[in-house]
Design a protein around this motif. Sequence first.
Motif, mmCIF file in Angstrom:
data_model
loop_
_atom_site.group_PDB
_atom_site.id
_atom_site.type_symbol
_atom_site.label_atom_id
_atom_site.label_comp_id
_atom_site.label_asym_id
_atom_site.label_seq_id
_atom_site.Cartn_x
_atom_site.Cartn_y
_atom_site.Cartn_z
ATOM 1 N N VAL A 16 -2.454 -10.844 3.524
ATOM 2 C CA VAL A 16 -2.699 -10.550 2.103
ATOM 3 C C VAL A 16 -4.191 -10.367 1.851
ATOM 4 N N THR A 17 -5.004 -11.245 2.423
ATOM 5 C CA THR A 17 -6.458 -11.149 2.245
ATOM 6 C C THR A 17 -6.996 -9.852 2.824
ATOM 7 N N ALA A 18 -6.516 -9.474 4.001
ATOM 8 C CA ALA A 18 -6.986 -8.244 4.654
ATOM 9 C C ALA A 18 -6.626 -7.013 3.829
ATOM 10 N N CYS A 19 -5.467 -7.036 3.197
ATOM 11 C CA CYS A 19 -5.017 -5.863 2.418
ATOM 12 C C CYS A 19 -5.680 -5.780 1.043
ATOM 13 N N ILE A 98 -4.661 -14.548 -4.927
ATOM 14 C CA ILE A 98 -4.155 -15.869 -4.546
ATOM 15 C C ILE A 98 -2.682 -16.010 -4.942
ATOM 16 N N PHE A 99 -2.355 -15.572 -6.164
ATOM 17 C CA PHE A 99 -0.962 -15.662 -6.618
ATOM 18 C C PHE A 99 -0.037 -14.819 -5.739
ATOM 19 N N HIS A 100 -0.499 -13.637 -5.328
ATOM 20 C CA HIS A 100 0.333 -12.785 -4.462
ATOM 21 C C HIS A 100 0.571 -13.477 -3.123
ATOM 22 N N ALA A 101 -0.455 -14.138 -2.598
ATOM 23 C CA ALA A 101 -0.291 -14.876 -1.344
ATOM 24 C C ALA A 101 0.712 -16.015 -1.520
ATOM 25 N N VAL A 102 0.655 -16.702 -2.653
ATOM 26 C CA VAL A 102 1.596 -17.796 -2.929
ATOM 27 C C VAL A 102 3.024 -17.264 -3.001
ATOM 28 N N VAL A 103 3.208 -16.148 -3.714
ATOM 29 C CA VAL A 103 4.542 -15.544 -3.821
ATOM 30 C C VAL A 103 5.067 -15.182 -2.432
ATOM 31 N N SER A 104 4.199 -14.600 -1.606
ATOM 32 C CA SER A 104 4.613 -14.176 -0.260
ATOM 33 C C SER A 104 5.048 -15.369 0.585
ATOM 34 N N SER A 124 8.716 -11.139 4.940
ATOM 35 C CA SER A 124 7.580 -11.612 4.144
ATOM 36 C C SER A 124 6.354 -10.741 4.357
ATOM 37 N N LEU A 125 6.135 -10.306 5.612
ATOM 38 C CA LEU A 125 4.998 -9.410 5.881
ATOM 39 C C LEU A 125 5.176 -8.072 5.187
ATOM 40 N N LEU A 126 6.390 -7.525 5.246
ATOM 41 C CA LEU A 126 6.658 -6.254 4.562
ATOM 42 C C LEU A 126 6.389 -6.382 3.068
ATOM 43 N N PHE A 127 6.820 -7.519 2.512
ATOM 44 C CA PHE A 127 6.577 -7.747 1.080
ATOM 45 C C PHE A 127 5.080 -7.871 0.796
ATOM 46 N N ALA A 128 4.353 -8.574 1.638
ATOM 47 C CA ALA A 128 2.923 -8.823 1.410
ATOM 48 C C ALA A 128 2.112 -7.537 1.416
ATOM 49 N N VAL A 129 2.506 -6.560 2.248
ATOM 50 C CA VAL A 129 1.683 -5.357 2.425
ATOM 51 C C VAL A 129 2.222 -4.131 1.706
ATOM 52 N N HIS A 130 3.372 -4.245 1.063
ATOM 53 C CA HIS A 130 4.001 -3.047 0.475
ATOM 54 C C HIS A 130 3.077 -2.400 -0.569
ATOM 55 N N PRO A 131 2.778 -1.105 -0.416
ATOM 56 C CA PRO A 131 1.826 -0.435 -1.327
ATOM 57 C C PRO A 131 2.271 -0.393 -2.786
#
Length: 916
Positions: A16-19, A98-104, A124-131
């Motif tokens: 999440v941080t990298a994206c 931060i909230f997106h990371a928590v959701v993921s 979870s990874l697909l969800f974290a990076v989905h454009p």
Amino acid sequence: MADINLKEITLIVGVVTACYWNSLFCGFVFDDVSAILDNKDLHPSTPLKTLFQNDFWGTPMSEERSHKSYRPLTVLTFRLNYLLSELKPMSYHLLNMIFHAVVSVIFLKVCKLFLDNKSSVIASLLFAVHPVHTEAVTGVVGRAELLSSIFFLAAFLSYTKSKGPDNSIVWTPVALTVFLVAVATLCKEQGITVVGICCVYEVFIAQGYTLPLLCTTAGQFLRGKGSIPFSMLQTLVKLIVLMFSTLLLVVIRVQVIQSQLPVFTRFDNPAAVSPTPTRQLTFNYLLPVNAWLLLNPSELCCDWTMGTIPLIESLLDIRNLATFTFFCVLGALGVFSLRYSGDSSKTVLMALCLMALPFIPASNLFFPVGFVVAERVLYVPSMGFCILVAHGWQKISTKSVFKKLSWICLSMVILTHSLKTFHRNWDWESEYTLFMSALKVNKNNAKLWNNVGHALENEKNFERALKYFVQATHVQPDDIGAHMNVGRTYKNLNRTKEAEESYMMAKSLMPQIIPGKKYAARIAPNHLNVYINLANLIRANESRLEEADQLYRQAISMRPDFKQAYISRGELLLKMNKPLKAKEAYLKALELDRNNADLWYNLAIVYIELKEPNEALKNFNHALELNPKHKLALFNSAILMQESGEVKLRPEARKRLLSYINEEPLDANGYFNLGMLAMDDKKDTEAEIWMKKAIKLQADFRSALFNLALLYSQTAKELKALPILEELLRYYPDHIKGLILKGDILMNQKKDILGAKKCFEKILEMDPSNVQGKHNLCVVYFEEKDLLKAERCLVETLALAPHEEYIQRHLNIVRDKISSSGFVEQPIFPISKTSGVEGGDRIPAESVNEIRGESRQTQIIKTSDNKSLSKSNKQLGKNRDKEPPHKTAKDIKEIEKKRVAALKRLEEIERILNGE
């Protein structure tokens, strides 16, 4: 359910941080402007209870223009950001990330209910990076989705623990679920849909029922051949409690919006106002459009309204095939998941529920929404999509022939999605970059052309902005807002004729008034601003004020609660010298909004025009109660207190002026008026300091320059006054009182008769009837020993002011001197000067009174709800050329004291003369 470990958490947070790290450098764009920059609910001065009375954008829920989006807990987090960094966007974007990371991470825990560990991490990874999530994460207003999702998932996880041993009910998780559902709903409305997911989970996952089994059991019960199993009764009790709690939340929510739906226009959602079957065909087609964005997020757009997706008006439209295919696939998955009881069918069922149920509020099935497609509402539905993809990958990867290929494809998807997300974040850097990126995807949306124009307009690039606004009118010729934008831009370019033509075009597109029919139900309330804008334009012409008033009244007749129309009309009525009617307009506006500090301020200005200073001060005070930092109310109430002449009000006036300069440290008017207060209190040193600060900020500050020179002359520092006067006269060579004061100092202190003579002669060139200048010139002639010229001069002066006794006495002295044989070298009578001799007693009083008048002219604030209305942040004292029509009691008393002193000195001079 397996627990998540630290490695998995670290992986998810790292991805999440990298994206999204580059989103920290984005600004406030699009809806962020209304929700953050223009939302007073973020300010600490706004009571916390107001957050629960207003919608997401800071508009009272009771007002018709409210969007009815009730998300007080999300606004509360914005307020927390404001406390930490005010309006610096980085902290807002950081919290979103931060909230997106928590959701993921929470989503990973949910996935482990239905998938194995490896597939759960992939989902979870697909969800974290989905454009498609960039709008929800990088757009600050998307926080509503993020917060709601946290409590949405938490509520579901809590509910999964409500089944005890032997199928008993554990009520604590159920109660916690209801609470978390309420919290999720207070973050965003779709949070309530988790109840439906809990119900599906209870029936088909926790209890293991299938649709055929339920149908068989229900059929036997209805035929009287069997009874409902106890476990099913327990399930039914649990669901009834859950549904009853949900119903209660829905009732409360309906009460909050006061049973009113928001008003949207056909431009926001064209299909919503289309006839059958166009409406149904288009709404159904939007479902595969949203599904395609999840499957192929290559072309993302921040705004899908207006003409982005053309209406489907016929069954023969080729796009109906997409709708048919979508429902076939959805139906097949639904039948598979409901008919069979295996783990795979359960996973598919929960994935479908996560995709479908949270999307229902945005589907137009139950009520129209204000958009066609919105990527941010896909945030929760994408969870189901990611579970479905991960589950499918799991099935494929178990086959050895596809194992390597499946890993390669999965890696490519995650990598390309990550790069797309990272690149998409930069589109949200500014409004210009965002809307230009949208135009690359869709050129048929007039709103996008308008928004690019707005972005350029904010940069004062009006010429380029005009091109985009004009293009918007070409794309959507009946777009009222686009024509309003064109008119406003022409006005900014000082092309008033074209501006009026554009406003008239927008006005012609407005529906005609239908007696007895509610106008707001047929068009967006903000379109009524065309009447305000047009009236504001034409009222610059003094001969068209009545026409402008007619436009304001027309807007009010269409919408009696149109607050801005009352405000603008009140301002116009003051300009037309109709303060009583202006008062009525502002009082009506206050009925609609009693918490508007600007309205109380404007009403105070009206009372000043009505010569009711006490009422004016009350209204200034009311404005300051609502907004203690209201700069104009601070400034002008302080001036009003000072001018009242009441000594007891001076400390409060000083306090308010100090608050004002704290808010406006670069405004010289605040320091100047503090100097005037100090002069009133005889604090000469303090007055000098404040005056110097005012002059430092504004070198050509006429009033400050003159009063500082006057202060020096009154405190026996005449020589220090001379350079100040020189500076004053360099900027204002026609400043008569400055010339009089300079001539006085040159004559009495420097003994420069020639220099003084030039000053007085210049005064008479500008104003031949100036008695003070004429009299002082007569004194110069006397000093030059030209008695005959002095006599003629005094005769002319006496003709200008026949009632001034001192001029007649001076004339008699000169005539006596002419007739006598001797000549006295010393001055027989003094010139008019600041010490108070004869006419001199007028300089200080008139000069001080002049300056106070110069710095206290009143001007109405123009509040506005739309860019096309002019805004004013000018202090009421910026116009410094008008003198007040009267002197205060204090001024008159000072004048009388100086007159008495002058008469005593004159009598002494005359005794000396007669003695000779």
